[in-house]
Design a protein around this motif. Structure first.
Motif, short mmCIF file in Angstrom:
data_model
loop_
_atom_site.label_atom_id
_atom_site.label_comp_id
_atom_site.label_asym_id
_atom_site.label_seq_id
_atom_site.Cartn_x
_atom_site.Cartn_y
_atom_site.Cartn_z
N ALA A 240 0.80 -1.22 0.00
CA ALA A 240 0.00 0.00 0.00
C ALA A 240 0.84 1.28 0.00
CB ALA A 240 -0.97 0.00 1.18
N PRO A 241 1.92 1.38 0.81
CA PRO A 241 2.71 2.62 0.78
C PRO A 241 3.25 2.96 -0.61
CG PRO A 241 3.27 1.33 2.71
CD PRO A 241 2.38 0.46 1.87
N THR A 242 3.72 1.96 -1.32
CA THR A 242 4.24 2.21 -2.67
C THR A 242 3.11 2.55 -3.64
OG1 THR A 242 6.08 0.69 -2.29
CG2 THR A 242 5.56 1.21 -4.57
N LEU A 243 2.00 1.84 -3.52
CA LEU A 243 0.86 2.09 -4.41
C LEU A 243 0.31 3.50 -4.23
CD1 LEU A 243 -1.04 -1.31 -4.12
CD2 LEU A 243 0.49 -0.56 -5.94
N LEU A 244 0.42 4.05 -3.03
CA LEU A 244 -0.05 5.40 -2.77
C LEU A 244 1.00 6.45 -3.11
CD1 LEU A 244 -1.94 4.97 0.63
CD2 LEU A 244 -2.83 4.80 -1.69
N ALA A 245 2.27 6.07 -3.10
CA ALA A 245 3.35 7.03 -3.38
C ALA A 245 3.48 7.31 -4.87
CB ALA A 245 4.67 6.50 -2.83
N VAL A 246 3.25 6.30 -5.71
CA VAL A 246 3.42 6.47 -7.15
C VAL A 246 2.50 7.56 -7.71
CG1 VAL A 246 3.16 5.35 -9.40
CG2 VAL A 246 4.33 4.16 -7.54
N PRO A 247 1.20 7.61 -7.33
CA PRO A 247 0.36 8.70 -7.86
C PRO A 247 0.85 10.09 -7.47
CG PRO A 247 -1.00 6.95 -6.93
CD PRO A 247 0.40 6.63 -6.56
N ALA A 248 1.52 10.22 -6.34
CA ALA A 248 2.07 11.52 -5.95
C ALA A 248 3.10 11.99 -6.97
CB ALA A 248 2.70 11.42 -4.56
N TRP A 249 3.93 11.05 -7.43
CA TRP A 249 4.94 11.38 -8.43
C TRP A 249 4.30 11.66 -9.78
CZ3 TRP A 249 9.80 12.79 -8.97
CH2 TRP A 249 10.42 12.66 -10.22
N VAL A 250 3.35 10.83 -10.18
CA VAL A 250 2.69 11.00 -11.48
C VAL A 250 1.91 12.32 -11.50
CG1 VAL A 250 0.96 10.06 -13.05
CG2 VAL A 250 2.54 8.52 -11.88
N GLY A 251 1.22 12.64 -10.41
CA GLY A 251 0.49 13.90 -10.35
C GLY A 251 1.41 15.10 -10.44
N ALA A 252 2.54 15.02 -9.74
CA ALA A 252 3.51 16.12 -9.81
C ALA A 252 4.08 16.25 -11.21
CB ALA A 252 4.63 15.87 -8.80
N LEU A 253 4.33 15.12 -11.86
CA LEU A 253 4.90 15.12 -13.20
C LEU A 253 3.95 15.74 -14.21
CD1 LEU A 253 7.43 14.12 -14.73
CD2 LEU A 253 6.20 12.00 -15.18
N PHE B 15 2.08 16.61 0.64
CA PHE B 15 3.41 17.16 0.91
C PHE B 15 4.45 16.61 -0.06
CE2 PHE B 15 7.40 15.98 3.18
CZ PHE B 15 7.97 17.25 3.23
N ALA B 16 4.44 15.29 -0.24
CA ALA B 16 5.39 14.66 -1.17
C ALA B 16 5.15 15.13 -2.60
CB ALA B 16 5.28 13.14 -1.08
N ALA B 17 3.88 15.21 -2.99
CA ALA B 17 3.55 15.64 -4.36
C ALA B 17 4.00 17.07 -4.61
CB ALA B 17 2.04 15.52 -4.59
N PHE B 18 3.85 17.95 -3.61
CA PHE B 18 4.27 19.35 -3.78
C PHE B 18 5.80 19.45 -3.93
CE2 PHE B 18 5.47 23.49 -1.82
CZ PHE B 18 5.01 24.30 -2.85
N PHE C 201 11.39 7.69 -1.38
CA PHE C 201 11.30 8.36 -0.08
C PHE C 201 9.85 8.58 0.34
CE2 PHE C 201 15.24 9.70 -2.22
CZ PHE C 201 16.14 9.13 -1.34
N ALA C 202 8.97 8.82 -0.62
CA ALA C 202 7.54 8.92 -0.30
C ALA C 202 7.02 7.56 0.15
CB ALA C 202 6.76 9.42 -1.52
N SER C 203 7.46 6.50 -0.51
CA SER C 203 7.04 5.15 -0.14
C SER C 203 7.54 4.80 1.27
CB SER C 203 7.58 4.14 -1.15
OG SER C 203 7.29 2.82 -0.77
N GLU C 204 8.79 5.15 1.57
CA GLU C 204 9.33 4.87 2.90
C GLU C 204 8.62 5.68 3.97
OE1 GLU C 204 13.48 5.63 2.61
OE2 GLU C 204 13.91 3.81 1.46
N GLY C 205 8.26 6.93 3.66
CA GLY C 205 7.53 7.74 4.62
C GLY C 205 6.16 7.17 4.91
N LEU C 206 5.46 6.73 3.88
CA LEU C 206 4.15 6.11 4.08
C LEU C 206 4.27 4.78 4.81
CD1 LEU C 206 2.51 6.93 0.63
CD2 LEU C 206 1.73 7.74 2.86
#
Length: 380
Positions: A192-205, A274-277, A332-337
């Protein structure tokens, strides 16, 4: 046959080969993972000849096979420190020789009771790594148990024994497992942490690239002063905040609908925001300096990083560990989650939070400095 004479047409198969090769790079990371030096703690709380037998078995396992690196790397630790070491993600597991183990083995037949070795699993660190360590440690205990079983059966000779003693004869040493930082239910088996972190990167991109195109149009259309450009950049950052909040709360909402067991809806939403920003600031900074090629660069980073996000580094080829893994911001977003989901962390997640914040601050500084980038003179 005119199409076959066009150079651009021949670029199509070459582009297909390059893209497929890029997508297939992760096969090298996950195709046939070889576990090397998975860190495991060894805790010895007893002494005696049977304790020494366990140490000998551990030493043999630490030597590897045919000169290869061993699967597990053991380090002596104290029992009172193990929880803190697990929280710091120093070890995937621990093998504990409890107090009284030597006497339990010595008197196993007399007491009709098997001796116990403890296995502690740091499941929240990485479920794959913890399971690999669990399998290896259970194998070591089984090997020890079989050796003692053969000796005990030889000692019994033709003496009669009941069913209770037979169970001890077959398994004189057993394993008792204890899980630390457990993977909670309904969290995609720890993914789950990785699955939730990837959209943060894609959204920022995506958000960063769309705003880059929008600001590029404004800069080409209007003859802005430097002060107006700074104001435009401020508006771009403000838009980034909006995009990040949309990303975080969209991810958290979809996770809630999907039934993901989150420790807190708003906690997850704000951390992903926060990660996405911070990722948005990084994307905006690089695109401000090199333009559209930055998007290709970030897509390559994401594709290469997918193979290392959920795999312990001890199971990755050295190339991925040294040259890919350190440059994947999503990690790092995945590790934080992961800290939030399985280690009871709040919004501040320690090292992962500091790294994400550093990425954001660095991105903001580079983005601001882009105002001094030389501008090509337009031809009339």
């Amino acid at each position: 046959m005119k199409l076959f004479k066009e150079k651009l047409a021949w670029a199509a198969p070459i582009a297909v080969i390059l893209i497929i090769a890029l997508f297939s790079v992760n096969l090298f990371a996950q195709g046939d993972p070889q576990v090397k030096n998975l860190p495991v703690a060894l805790i010895v709380n007893d002494e005696g000849e049977h304790v020494e037998s366990v140490k000998v078995a551990v030493a043999q396992m630490s030597q590897g096979v045919d000169g290869a690196e061993p699967m597990l790397a053991f380090t002596d630790e104290n029992l009172e420190d193990i929880e803190a070491l697990f929280d710091e993600k120093e070890y995937y597991a621990a093998l504990v020789i409890p107090e009284g183990y030597n006497d339990d083995v010595q008197n196993a037949l007399a007491n009709n009771s098997a001796a116990t070795l403890e296995i502690y699993l740091n499941q929240g660190f990485n479920m794959t790594g913890a399971n690999v360590a669990k399998t290896a440690l259970n194998g070591l205990i089984t090997q020890l148990s079989n050796q003692y079983s053969a000796n005990f059966i030889a000692q019994m000779g033709d003496q009669p024994f009941d069913a209770e003693k037979a169970a001890v004869l077959v398994h004189p040493i057993v394993a008792n497992e204890q899980i630390f930082n457990p993977i909670t239910s309904a969290t995609a088996n720890g993914s789950a942490p990785t699955l939730l972190a990837v959209p943060a990167w894609v959204g920022a991109l995506i958000g960063g690239f769309v705003l880059f195109l929008s600001t590029s149009i404004i800069l080409k259309r209007d003859n802005l002063t430097r002060k107006q450009v700074v104001r435009l950049m401020g508006e771009q950052v403000l838009f980034g905040v909006i995009i990040a909040l949309f990303s975080g709360f969209t991810v958290a909402t979809l996770a809630y609908i999907a039934g993901i067991n989150m420790p807190g809806y708003f906690l997850v939403a704000f951390f992903v925001s926060f990660a996405a920003f911070c990722f948005f600031l990084l994307v905006s900074a690089i695109t401000a300096w090199i333009g559209k090629p930055a998007i290709t660069l970030f897509m390559v980073v994401m594709l290469l990083g997918m193979g290392v996000l959920m795999t312990p580094q001890e199971m990755l080829p050295s190339f991925f560990v040294n040259f890919i893994r350190p440059w994947v911001p999503i990690r790092f977003a995945s590790e934080g989650l992961r800290e939030i989901f399985y280690f009871g962390s709040g919004f501040y997640t320690g090292a992962s939070f500091n790294t994400i914040l550093g990425i954001g601050i660095t991105g903001l500084v580079i983005f601001i400095l882009s105002i001094f980038k030389p501008v090509k003179a337009q031809k009339n």
